[in-house]
Scaffold this active site. Sequence first.
Site, PDB file in Angstrom:
ATOM      1  N   CYS A  54     -17.862 -25.525  27.515  1.00 19.78           N
ATOM      2  CA  CYS A  54     -17.324 -26.697  26.850  1.00 19.78           C
ATOM      3  C   CYS A  54     -18.205 -27.117  25.678  1.00 19.78           C
ATOM      4  O   CYS A  54     -19.334 -26.684  25.526  1.00 19.78           O
ATOM      5  CB  CYS A  54     -17.199 -27.845  27.849  1.00 19.78           C
ATOM      6  SG  CYS A  54     -16.105 -27.474  29.227  1.00 19.78           S
ATOM      7  N   SER A  98     -13.000 -24.491  36.067  1.00 20.82           N
ATOM      8  CA  SER A  98     -12.005 -25.417  35.541  1.00 20.82           C
ATOM      9  C   SER A  98     -11.977 -25.456  34.026  1.00 20.82           C
ATOM     10  O   SER A  98     -10.922 -25.613  33.428  1.00 20.82           O
ATOM     11  CB  SER A  98     -12.282 -26.841  36.055  1.00 20.82           C
ATOM     12  OG  SER A  98     -13.572 -27.263  35.655  1.00 20.82           O
ATOM     13  N   CYS A  99     -13.122 -25.298  33.361  1.00 14.33           N
ATOM     14  CA  CYS A  99     -13.089 -25.543  31.921  1.00 14.33           C
ATOM     15  C   CYS A  99     -13.813 -24.508  31.087  1.00 14.33           C
ATOM     16  O   CYS A  99     -13.709 -24.528  29.868  1.00 14.33           O
ATOM     17  CB  CYS A  99     -13.693 -26.907  31.596  1.00 14.33           C
ATOM     18  SG  CYS A  99     -15.479 -26.999  31.883  1.00 14.33           S
ATOM     19  N   GLY A 100     -14.578 -23.616  31.652  1.00 15.88           N
ATOM     20  CA  GLY A 100     -15.289 -22.640  30.834  1.00 15.88           C
ATOM     21  C   GLY A 100     -16.419 -23.280  30.054  1.00 15.88           C
ATOM     22  O   GLY A 100     -16.939 -24.326  30.413  1.00 15.88           O
TER      23      GLY A 100
END
Length: 290
Positions: free
Chosen positions: A130, A126-128
């Site tokens: 962060c 979802s976000c890699g």
Amino acid sequence: MGRVTQRRTITRVTVTPAPDGPAGVSAKVGPDTLIAEEPLEIRVGPAGTPRPALAVTMRTPGDDLDLAIGFLLTEGIIRSAADVRTAQLCAGDQEANTYNVVDVVLADGVPAPQTDPSRNFYTTSSCGVCGKASIDAVRTRSQFDVAADGIRVAPALLADLPDALRAGQRAFRTTGGLHAAGLFDAAGRLVCLREDVGRHNAVDKVIGWAARQDRLPLAGHVLMVSGRASFELCQKAWMAGIPMLAAVSAPSTLAVDLAEEAGLTLVGFLRGQTFNVYTGAHRITGLPQT
């Protein structure tokens, strides 16, 4: 290595609205094709020593060596494929046939990354990765000057890229559940396409492929992605020397800030015959300059 797709039994439900009275409902049990998602552990270090885990990413199996090399390059741990002595898939410690570990041996003289078990990278679909430190940190690590890249493309060429990307997404046609990243040249020809459950992984697979093919920097190319344009994807483009990033969805404010700092052309909401240009409009022919 695991399979890209898996068959599962599901219940498919159809609701039929009724003008008067309750809606009708029908259900049918049958097979469906799902995209595989498995963890990949990336271990990095010099030869002759135990190599600790640097990162774990949830990915779709396939092109795992490209994924690992691309990740290490876009995180600034290596500068080219020449910094890697060997990279190989191995089974891991718990299960014999998962092949969910890539073991990377750095070349002589390449410093090993500092690892701390409490702060290891952990990436998700979802976000890699962060919590990046700052735009300044990316600037100090990137070795390529994308601002000086002279590529210029026509608006019609950009408008054709989403269809060209979708046409190359074989697994997406089966599952409907994959992101894609496509590398195009200035004439709009598709050079490399990779799919993955994580959009950051798809980009790393493309960049890792290019690094292993000794194609860096990727001057004169456009990177097209199927999701939104995040700070991280702009970072990866800059680290690989890609001057243009186009996305079918929206960018974030920090992505725009980073693209502006790098001299990167950033295009978002590229759908049908319309798109928004957030930075670097001078590379797109026929546009008013602001």
